[in-house]
Write an enzyme that holds these catalytic residues in place. Structure first.
Site, mmCIF file in Angstrom:
data_model
loop_
_atom_site.group_PDB
_atom_site.id
_atom_site.type_symbol
_atom_site.label_atom_id
_atom_site.label_comp_id
_atom_site.label_asym_id
_atom_site.label_seq_id
_atom_site.Cartn_x
_atom_site.Cartn_y
_atom_site.Cartn_z
ATOM 1 N N LYS A 184 83.138 -7.879 20.230
ATOM 2 C CA LYS A 184 81.759 -7.466 19.986
ATOM 3 C C LYS A 184 81.674 -5.961 20.218
ATOM 4 C CE LYS A 184 78.170 -6.462 21.977
ATOM 5 N NZ LYS A 184 77.669 -5.402 21.088
ATOM 6 N N GLU A 260 86.295 -2.329 32.656
ATOM 7 C CA GLU A 260 86.487 -0.865 32.598
ATOM 8 C C GLU A 260 85.090 -0.268 32.583
ATOM 9 O OE1 GLU A 260 89.241 0.761 32.748
ATOM 10 O OE2 GLU A 260 90.694 -0.834 32.488
ATOM 11 N N CYS A 294 84.247 8.307 29.709
ATOM 12 C CA CYS A 294 84.172 7.781 31.083
ATOM 13 C C CYS A 294 85.019 8.620 32.027
ATOM 14 C CB CYS A 294 84.626 6.328 31.107
ATOM 15 S SG CYS A 294 86.229 6.123 30.332
ATOM 16 N N GLU A 391 76.375 9.432 35.949
ATOM 17 C CA GLU A 391 77.207 9.881 34.829
ATOM 18 C C GLU A 391 76.348 10.737 33.917
ATOM 19 O OE1 GLU A 391 78.700 6.048 33.202
ATOM 20 O OE2 GLU A 391 80.517 7.178 32.844
HETATM 21 P P1 NAP Z 1 76.829 -0.337 27.779
HETATM 22 O O1 NAP Z 1 75.416 -0.088 27.540
HETATM 23 O O2 NAP Z 1 77.237 -1.005 29.044
HETATM 24 O O3 NAP Z 1 77.341 -1.188 26.516
HETATM 25 C C1 NAP Z 1 78.689 -1.564 26.361
HETATM 26 C C2 NAP Z 1 78.768 -2.812 25.501
HETATM 27 O O4 NAP Z 1 78.112 -3.876 26.184
HETATM 28 C C3 NAP Z 1 78.082 -2.687 24.146
HETATM 29 O O5 NAP Z 1 78.823 -3.412 23.194
HETATM 30 C C4 NAP Z 1 76.736 -3.346 24.405
HETATM 31 O O6 NAP Z 1 76.146 -3.887 23.252
HETATM 32 C C5 NAP Z 1 77.143 -4.461 25.331
HETATM 33 N N1 NAP Z 1 76.057 -4.997 26.147
HETATM 34 C C6 NAP Z 1 74.912 -4.413 26.536
HETATM 35 N N2 NAP Z 1 74.183 -5.260 27.305
HETATM 36 C C7 NAP Z 1 74.908 -6.400 27.400
HETATM 37 C C8 NAP Z 1 74.697 -7.650 28.055
HETATM 38 N N3 NAP Z 1 73.627 -7.904 28.793
HETATM 39 N N4 NAP Z 1 75.662 -8.592 27.932
HETATM 40 C C9 NAP Z 1 76.761 -8.362 27.202
HETATM 41 N N5 NAP Z 1 77.020 -7.205 26.574
HETATM 42 C C10 NAP Z 1 76.101 -6.235 26.670
HETATM 43 O O7 NAP Z 1 77.697 0.989 27.730
HETATM 44 P P2 NAP Z 1 77.673 2.124 26.618
HETATM 45 O O8 NAP Z 1 76.449 2.933 26.800
HETATM 46 O O9 NAP Z 1 77.957 1.536 25.280
HETATM 47 O O10 NAP Z 1 78.965 2.964 27.013
HETATM 48 C C11 NAP Z 1 78.958 3.961 27.964
HETATM 49 C C12 NAP Z 1 79.477 3.454 29.289
HETATM 50 O O11 NAP Z 1 80.794 2.924 29.113
HETATM 51 C C13 NAP Z 1 79.622 4.552 30.323
HETATM 52 O O12 NAP Z 1 79.192 4.086 31.569
HETATM 53 C C14 NAP Z 1 81.127 4.809 30.337
HETATM 54 O O13 NAP Z 1 81.601 5.372 31.535
HETATM 55 C C15 NAP Z 1 81.658 3.451 30.115
HETATM 56 N N6 NAP Z 1 83.024 3.503 29.612
HETATM 57 C C16 NAP Z 1 84.039 3.146 30.448
HETATM 58 C C17 NAP Z 1 85.351 3.229 30.009
HETATM 59 C C18 NAP Z 1 86.477 2.822 30.909
HETATM 60 O O14 NAP Z 1 87.575 2.645 30.391
HETATM 61 N N7 NAP Z 1 86.293 2.683 32.206
HETATM 62 C C19 NAP Z 1 85.627 3.660 28.717
HETATM 63 C C20 NAP Z 1 84.566 4.020 27.887
HETATM 64 C C21 NAP Z 1 83.267 3.935 28.348
HETATM 65 P P3 NAP Z 1 75.008 -3.077 22.455
HETATM 66 O O15 NAP Z 1 75.666 -1.881 21.920
HETATM 67 O O16 NAP Z 1 74.599 -4.027 21.391
HETATM 68 O O17 NAP Z 1 73.931 -2.776 23.455
#
Ligand code: NAP
Length: 487
Positions: A184, A260, A294, A391
């Site tokens: 997804k 992650e 990240c 962040e």
């Molecule tokens: P996010 O809001 O947590 O969303 C990530 C994914 O989760 C998206 O596909 C999102 O879908 C989905 N999602 C949202 N709410 C959900 C729920 N209740 N249940 C299941 N899935 C759900 O994060 P983001 O804004 O896309 O990405 C930025 C974050 O990712 C930052 O905090 C960054 O540090 C972190 N990140 C970490 C790494 C690592 O390797 N540690 C790498 C890259 C990014 P939708 O798009 O449809 O909302």
């Protein structure tokens, strides 16, 4: 999927998909709009999966599971290798798609495609080297034989900031291990995931082994899949907040989780650092993907003796960056992903300025179309400002002055996160000694970039659970099975 006319001119139409990809079939649909962050204009519209679609995807992954598990490792490896080659052949189209839907500069998008493809090559190699164990017990009573089996159906949820690499970093090891998956991708950047699924088909991935869903109901879809007892793995990359919610949901059916999550990387520059090298590293650690990473340096701790020269050098470099749409080849700093992202950065910077910080460049959002925030350097930032705790996920470099090694360690560890950290010093003994005390999963010493498919990527504290990449990444998708053997 429907496309905005402007979009069709950029990428290879052969990569355009019709929508949900379930059981090897494409299902067209609408409902999720994909915007161009450089203009705010509509780029494309993709299918919006229902709970029933998600259940069909689990059915498809289940139907394909036994065959894929029984497929010899060498054959799984060759399919991944072909997928790597196809991504490499289509690198320019994929990079353009990423630049379009994510907004990152083409140079970063090209880097991402190469990095993403490499996960398929690395795991094509690792597929044929799954480890096992054979030992005699300490008491001598019997033999311990340990085999590794594919864990089962894996749900993979990925963020928008690396639309290709976060997907391949999960699909590569899962397929190498013998698992079938449901991906997804993030709603903001689904086009890259669908384009890669097209290439996977061409590479010979059998129907149902990889399924892709986009949805406006990520929580509902994820919960439905996690509640299905056939799903045994959740591999999530995204924010710590969503990660916590998913961990709680996965606990209900005791599903294995790899997480992650977010980061808040300190970037420590000691007086004895090579200034030019530290500035080069700072620009990579801060400005890759315009700060939307990240691993992005979120807090610059600079020792008093080198502080002013570092701030001056960083300001000059940040001021020289060309801002523009990611798909313009001249661009060095693209837009943020959404208007909300710009608002969040603006809030953090405004609060820091109100608390006594000074912007040596940038400091407020740009007013033109699209979601732009300019490269910004802040000095005199209070160490307890929100910008030091949250962040930033944008092109803002807050700089804090410190005096002693102990103070640098204390400041660096003053966060709930522990994903990445950076140290610049010419004294390797000092860097390694300080590094031992930094609570982090990854540490760059005199390097601003650490991501490598051959290395274990992941965090400690609230930055996550488990590691992706490297030789252990495949084990996240396997269960050890112990045989007690006597003969
Ligand atoms: P996010 O809001 O947590 O969303 C990530 C994914 O989760 C998206 O596909 C999102 O879908 C989905 N999602 C949202 N709410 C959900 C729920 N209740 N249940 C299941 N899935 C759900 O994060 P983001 O804004 O896309 O990405 C930025 C974050 O990712 C930052 O905090 C960054 O540090 C972190 N990140 C970490 C790494 C690592 O390797 N540690 C790498 C890259 C990014 P939708 O798009 O449809 O909302």
């Amino acid at each position: 999927m429907t496309f905005h006319a402007k979009f069709s001119g950029y990428a290879d139409p052969a990569l355009h998909s019709a929508g949900l990809y379930i059981g090897g079939k494409w299902q067209s649909g609408r409902g999720i709009t994909v915007l161009d962050p450089s203009t705010g204009n509509l780029l494309a519209e993709v299918a919006d999966a229902s709970i029933e679609d998600a259940q069909r995807a689990v059915d498809a992954a289940h139907a394909a599971a036994a065959g894929w598990r029984a497929t010899p490792a060498r054959q799984r490896s060759e399919i991944l290798r072909r997928w790597y080659q196809l991504m490499t052949q289509h690198a320019e189209e994929l990079a353009t798609l990423i630049a379009l839907e994510n907004g990152k500069a083409l140079v970063d998008a090209r880097g991402e495609v190469a990095y993403a493809a490499e996960f398929f090559r690395w795991y094509a190699e690792e597929a044929t080297r799954i480890p096992g164990e054979f030992r005699r017990t300490p008491s001598g009573s019997h033999n311990i034989l340990v085999d590794h089996e594919p864990i089962g159906i894996a749900v993979l949820i990925t963020p928008w900031n690396f639309p290709a690499a976060m997907a391949t970093r999960k699909i590569g090891p899962a397929l190498a291990a013998g698992c079938t998956v449901i991906l997804k991708p993030a709603s903001e950047t689904p086009l890259t995931a669908y384009a890669m699924a097209r290439l996977g088909e061409e590479a010979g991935v059998p129907p149902g082994v990889v399924n892709v869903l986009t949805t406006s109901n990520p929580g509902g879809i994820a919960n439905a899949m996690l509640a299905d007892s056939r799903v045994r793995k959740l591999s999530f990359t995204g924010s710590t907040g969503v990660g916590r919610v998913l961990l709680a949901e996965a606990a209900k059916s005791v599903v294995s989780c790899s997480m992650e999550l977010g980061g808040n990387a300190p970037f420590i520059v000691f007086d004895d650092a090579d200034l030019e090298a530290a500035l080069d590293g700072a620009m990579i650690a801060k400005m890759r993907n315009a700060g939307e990473a990240c691993t992005a340096a979120n807090r610059f701790y600079v020792q008093a003796g080198i502080h002013d020269a570092f701030v001056a050098g960083l300001t000059a470099r940040m001021m020289s960056l060309k801002i523009g749409p990611g798909y313009d080849p001249e661009t060095q700093c693209g837009p943020m992903i959404t208007q909300n992202a710009v608002r969040k950065i603006d809030r953090l910077v405004s609060e820091a300025l109100a608390a006594g910080a000074r912007a040596t460049t940038g400091g407020k959002p740009l007013t033109e179309n699209g979601y732009f925030y300019p490269p910004t350097v802040l000095e005199n930032v209070p160490v307890n400002a929100s910008i030091a705790r949250e962040e930033i996920f944008g092109p803002v470099a807050p700089v804090y002055k410190f005096e002693s090694d102990d103070e640098a360690i204390r400041l660096a560890n003053n966060t709930e996160y522990g994903l990445a950290a950076y140290i610049y010093s010419r004294d390797l003994k000092r860097a390694m000694t300080v590094g031992k005390h930094i609570e982090t999963g990854m540490l760059g010493i005199n390097r601003g970039l650490m991501s490598d498919p051959a290395a274990p990527f992941g965090g400690v504290k609230q930055s996550g659970l488990g590691r992706e990449g490297g030789v252990t990444g495949i084990l996240e998708f396997m269960e050890p099975k112990y045989y007690a053997v006597d003969y």
